[in-house]
Design an enzyme around this catalytic site. Structure first.
Site, short mmCIF file in Angstrom:
data_model
loop_
_atom_site.label_atom_id
_atom_site.label_comp_id
_atom_site.label_asym_id
_atom_site.label_seq_id
_atom_site.Cartn_x
_atom_site.Cartn_y
_atom_site.Cartn_z
N CYS A 2 0.84 -1.19 0.00
CA CYS A 2 0.00 0.00 0.00
C CYS A 2 0.88 1.25 0.00
O CYS A 2 2.00 1.24 0.51
CB CYS A 2 -0.93 0.11 1.19
SG CYS A 2 -1.94 -1.34 1.48
N ARG A 27 3.01 0.01 -5.31
CA ARG A 27 2.84 -0.66 -4.02
C ARG A 27 1.51 -1.40 -3.92
O ARG A 27 1.21 -2.02 -2.91
CB ARG A 27 2.89 0.37 -2.89
CG ARG A 27 4.25 0.92 -2.72
CD ARG A 27 4.25 2.10 -1.78
NE ARG A 27 5.59 2.29 -1.32
CZ ARG A 27 6.08 1.81 -0.19
NH1 ARG A 27 5.32 1.13 0.63
NH2 ARG A 27 7.33 2.02 0.14
N TRP A 75 -2.97 -2.52 -1.47
CA TRP A 75 -2.71 -3.92 -1.81
C TRP A 75 -3.36 -4.70 -0.67
O TRP A 75 -2.92 -4.65 0.47
CB TRP A 75 -1.21 -4.20 -1.87
CG TRP A 75 -0.89 -5.59 -2.33
CD1 TRP A 75 -0.89 -6.04 -3.62
CD2 TRP A 75 -0.55 -6.71 -1.51
NE1 TRP A 75 -0.56 -7.37 -3.65
CE2 TRP A 75 -0.35 -7.81 -2.37
CE3 TRP A 75 -0.40 -6.89 -0.14
CZ2 TRP A 75 0.00 -9.07 -1.91
CZ3 TRP A 75 -0.05 -8.15 0.33
CH2 TRP A 75 0.15 -9.22 -0.56
N ASN A 99 -0.42 1.38 5.83
CA ASN A 99 0.35 0.43 5.04
C ASN A 99 0.93 -0.59 6.02
O ASN A 99 1.59 -0.20 6.97
CB ASN A 99 1.49 1.17 4.32
CG ASN A 99 2.52 0.22 3.74
OD1 ASN A 99 2.20 -0.92 3.40
ND2 ASN A 99 3.76 0.68 3.63
N GLY A 100 0.65 -1.88 5.80
CA GLY A 100 1.19 -2.90 6.70
C GLY A 100 0.08 -3.72 7.31
O GLY A 100 -1.04 -3.78 6.80
N GLU A 481 13.72 -18.27 -12.62
CA GLU A 481 13.35 -16.89 -12.92
C GLU A 481 12.41 -16.83 -14.11
O GLU A 481 11.43 -16.06 -14.13
CB GLU A 481 14.63 -16.06 -13.16
CG GLU A 481 14.43 -14.68 -13.75
CD GLU A 481 13.66 -13.71 -12.87
OE1 GLU A 481 13.28 -14.08 -11.74
OE2 GLU A 481 13.39 -12.59 -13.34
N LYS A 485 8.68 -15.24 -14.02
CA LYS A 485 8.30 -14.15 -14.92
C LYS A 485 7.01 -14.50 -15.66
O LYS A 485 6.09 -13.69 -15.75
CB LYS A 485 9.44 -13.94 -15.91
CG LYS A 485 9.96 -12.64 -16.28
CD LYS A 485 10.66 -11.73 -15.38
CE LYS A 485 10.22 -11.59 -13.97
NZ LYS A 485 11.20 -10.97 -13.13
N GLU A 488 3.92 -14.57 -13.24
CA GLU A 488 3.43 -13.32 -12.66
C GLU A 488 2.75 -12.41 -13.67
O GLU A 488 1.87 -11.64 -13.29
CB GLU A 488 4.51 -12.59 -11.86
CG GLU A 488 5.64 -11.96 -12.63
CD GLU A 488 6.60 -11.18 -11.71
OE1 GLU A 488 7.77 -11.07 -12.08
OE2 GLU A 488 6.18 -10.69 -10.65
N HIS A 504 13.20 -37.26 -11.52
CA HIS A 504 12.80 -37.57 -10.14
C HIS A 504 11.35 -37.15 -9.86
O HIS A 504 10.97 -36.98 -8.71
CB HIS A 504 13.76 -36.90 -9.16
CG HIS A 504 15.17 -37.38 -9.31
ND1 HIS A 504 15.55 -38.65 -8.96
CD2 HIS A 504 16.26 -36.78 -9.84
CE1 HIS A 504 16.84 -38.81 -9.24
NE2 HIS A 504 17.29 -37.69 -9.78
N LYS A 604 4.89 -3.90 -6.50
CA LYS A 604 6.32 -3.81 -6.78
C LYS A 604 7.16 -3.92 -5.51
O LYS A 604 8.24 -4.49 -5.52
CB LYS A 604 6.58 -2.47 -7.49
CG LYS A 604 8.01 -2.24 -7.90
CD LYS A 604 8.33 -3.00 -9.15
CE LYS A 604 9.79 -2.88 -9.53
NZ LYS A 604 10.23 -4.07 -10.27
O1 M6R Z 1 12.49 -5.14 -4.14
P1 M6R Z 1 13.01 -6.55 -4.05
O2 M6R Z 1 14.07 -6.83 -5.05
O3 M6R Z 1 13.45 -6.92 -2.65
O4 M6R Z 1 11.76 -7.46 -4.41
C1 M6R Z 1 11.83 -8.85 -4.31
C2 M6R Z 1 10.67 -9.50 -5.02
O5 M6R Z 1 9.46 -9.08 -4.49
C3 M6R Z 1 10.66 -9.19 -6.53
O6 M6R Z 1 11.86 -9.56 -7.14
C4 M6R Z 1 9.50 -9.95 -7.21
O7 M6R Z 1 9.73 -11.32 -7.16
C5 M6R Z 1 9.34 -9.46 -8.65
N1 M6R Z 1 7.97 -9.09 -8.89
C6 M6R Z 1 9.67 -10.48 -9.67
O8 M6R Z 1 9.53 -10.01 -10.96
#
Ligand code: M6R
Length: 609
Positions: A2, A27, A75, A99-100, A481, A485, A488, A504, A604
């Site tokens: 948030c 956020r 959020w 926020n939190g 990764e 990607k 998400e 396995h 983010k």
């Molecule tokens: O700000 P940070 O790098 O600590 O964030 C970590 C993760 O939240 C961030 O990398 C998240 O996995 C991304 N959305 C991936 O694309």
């Protein structure tokens, strides 16, 4: 997560609040709202489900004209993301944005309910509004009321309060997530971070954990956890620090993918002396790589995968044992740590709650704290003994792209420096590695030639319900990764596996409908990966192979598509191969009509655990 904003202005502030909230949408964007004091100090609010555009519509239909107000972009944690649960939450006495998470909200709610308080929402935030209101109804001033309630709240939170009839007062509190105060001329601001305040002021004071602040148009009084007045020094934020535009690109994610040759080059220029061919670390480290027995790395999400690749580098180039864990596990696992070792943290935002908590744990264990961060004004940057900045610039897309490759670039430079210090790399080895790094931005630019080939895969990938990513060595974290990607931003289920693990269990998934993306640059593990590809092909799996010309020639198998990358050395290959991985996810999601910059349910900066 948030985003929260507060403004004590000279004229109507609702538009400014929305502008600031737009800069905080990274956020969260489940709902948004604004509250102001209208004529005579009467509280009014407008709230809307979904992104800020919906709130703007509401404000245009029923404008607010107050010169003091607070705002929020949400959020959702407690309660569905609808208008009823949207912040600000209000009583007749006050409005609050949060926020939190208030962890003891259940017991506080029961206490209030037993006293006859009726709740309108499912949120934890409304408890705060009701508790402070209760104190005001007993005759306390807003400041006394907040001072009485804050110690009763458990959890991690940042709060901003606006009080009916108090046209020259906002109160902000920080217990965990960051909160910044902006200083203007006859105006004052509150925001989740300096990014939100950048259009109004470049003079910002960061509250420290436990601080709370009483703002008027002429200044701010800050108190610590115990209510004692404290001084916190304002900082100047250099102009242009947070500027981010989409340029000619359709999405921020596309722009950020395309920026990588430039920002990786910029980061390299910071860590490499091009004239001597040596790595030069920008800061003096408060420890010596030579005497370390081990190091630990923790991070979340994409930053964790960068750390996982770095583990291979540190162990191979510097023969330094690395323990790595996702921060959300590390912090509660409470691992034993020998004093004086290195704990390294990786984060784009520098605010990720679990990574920050892990950093604090490691600090308490007597570790040297080094953070690889992109936001140099972040809490992690401020709490680390040393930082190794990534110079990726502002990353707006929720899916991390350029931050990842810059993190890898910095981590590889650190691993080379460690190898030199520990005597496991010679002058010649270092010069060769640096040469490979210097060539990297050029190779990245060249790699974009594979984009049409990747775009042509849209239809096949968009049809899939599951996708498997495979890799060995440093290509294994890249497989993880790639799967993250794709998940998400396209919402297609994807898994990354170490290619050797296929037999396995996951091999049971393989059939004609399952695309299998294999990341296999030509290296010492190629033959092994080829065997795993044969196992997939034998079961009818559709292979998308990402390799280089030599790899393609040696593998020589029928695939659904073979993406041929420029040739890079195995050490720098994971940085280069991040690009096709990102482009696969991007083009699939765009083809499917998804919101790639703001995918559902995500934010983010993840400031809750
Ligand atoms: O700000 P940070 O790098 O600590 O964030 C970590 C993760 O939240 C961030 O990398 C998240 O996995 C991304 N959305 C991936 O694309």
């Amino acid at each position: 997560m948030c985003g929260i904003v507060g403004i004590l202005g000279k004229s109507a502030v609702a538009t400014q609040i929305v502008d600031a909230l737009k800069r905080l949408e990274y956020r969260g964007y489940d709902s948004a709202g604004v509250a102001t004091l209208e004529d005579g100090g009467r509280l009014e609010r407008r709230r809307a489900e979904g992104k800020l555009g919906n709130l703007e519509v509401k404000l245009s239909e029923a404008p607010l004209s107050g010169a003091i107000g607070i705002g929020h972009t949400r959020w959702a944690t407690h309660g569905r993301p609808n208008e009823r649960n949207a912040h600000p939450h209000a009583t007749e006495k006050l409005a609050v944005v949060h926020n939190g998470i208030i962890e003891n909200f259940r017991e506080l709610k029961e206490e209030l309910q037993a006293e006859g308080v009726r709740f309108e929402t499912e949120t934890d935030t409304e408890i705060v509004a009701q508790l402070v209101t209760k104190e005001i109804l007993k005759g306390k001033s807003p400041v006394e009321a907040v001072a009485g309630v804050l110690p009763r709240l458990r959890g991690a939170f940042a709060l901003a309060f606006l009080f009916a009839g108090e046209e020259d007062q906002l109160i902000g509190a920080r217990h965990g997530p960051p909160l910044a105060i902006g200083h203007g001329e006859g105006e004052m601001y509150l925001g989740s971070d300096a990014v939100a305040l950048a259009p109004f002021t470049d003079e910002v004071t960061y509250l420290e954990d436990g601080d709370w602040a009483v703002l008027s148009r002429h200044g701010v009084q800050i108190r610590d956890l115990k209510g004692r007045p404290v001084e916190r020094k304002p900082q100047r934020i250099p102009s242009g620090t947070f500027m981010a535009e989409k340029g000619n690109h359709r999405h921020f994610m596309a722009k950020e993918i395309y920026e990588q040759p430039e920002v990786v080059g910029r980061t390299l220029a910071h860590y490499v002396d091009f004239a001597t061919g040596r790595v030069k670390l920008p800061a003096t480290l408060p420890f010596d790589f030579k005497t370390l027995k081990r190091m630990s790395i923790s991070a979340c999400g994409t930053a964790y995968y960068a750390g996982l690749i770095a583990k291979y580098w540190f162990e191979r180039l510097a023969r330094l044992p690395v323990e790595i864990d996702v921060a959300s596990e590390f912090r509660y696992r409470e691992p034993p740590m020998d004093e004086g070792e290195l704990a390294l943290f990786v984060s784009q935002s520098g605010e990720t709650a679990d990574t920050l908590a892990s950093l604090r744990y490691a600090k308490a264990q007597g570790q040297h704290i080094l953070s690889v961060v992109n936001v140099q004004t972040s809490t992690m940057a401020r709490e680390s003994a040393a930082i190794a900045p990534t110079l990726a610039g502002t990353e707006v897309g929720v899916a991390s792209t350029k931050a990842f490759t810059c993190q890898l670039t910095v981590l590889l430079c650190l691993a080379i420096a460690a190898g030199r210090a520990r005597g496991t790399l010679s002058d010649k080895d270092e010069a060769e590695l640096v040469d490979e790094l210097i060539r990297l931005p050029g190779l990245m630019a060249e790699a974009f030639k594979v984009e049409p080939r990747i775009e042509a895969l849209n239809r096949d990938l968009a049809r899939a319900t599951d996708v498997l990513y495979l890799g060995r060595g440093t290509s294994y974290p890249l497989a993880l990764e790639g799967a993250l990607k794709l998940k998400e931003i396209s919402y297609i289920h994807a898994e990354g596996y170490a290619a050797g693990e296929l037999k396995h269990g996951p091999i049971a998934l393989i059939d004609e409908d399952l695309p299998v993306i294999v990341i296999a640059p030509h290296d010492h593990l190629l033959e092994k990966t080829v065997s795993n590809m044969q196992e997939v092909a034998a079961r009818g799996g559709k292979i998308v192979l990402v390799t280089d010309a030599r790899g393609a020639e040696e593998i020589g198998m029928d695939t659904l598509a073979t993406i041929v990358m420029p040739t890079a050395s195995p050490t720098v290959a994971p940085i280069l191969y991040a690009l096709p991985i990102q482009l696969i996810a991007y083009h699939t999601a765009v083809f499917m009509g998804k919101d790639v910059d703001q995918p559902r349910n995500l934010a983010k900066s993840v400031t809750v655990e």
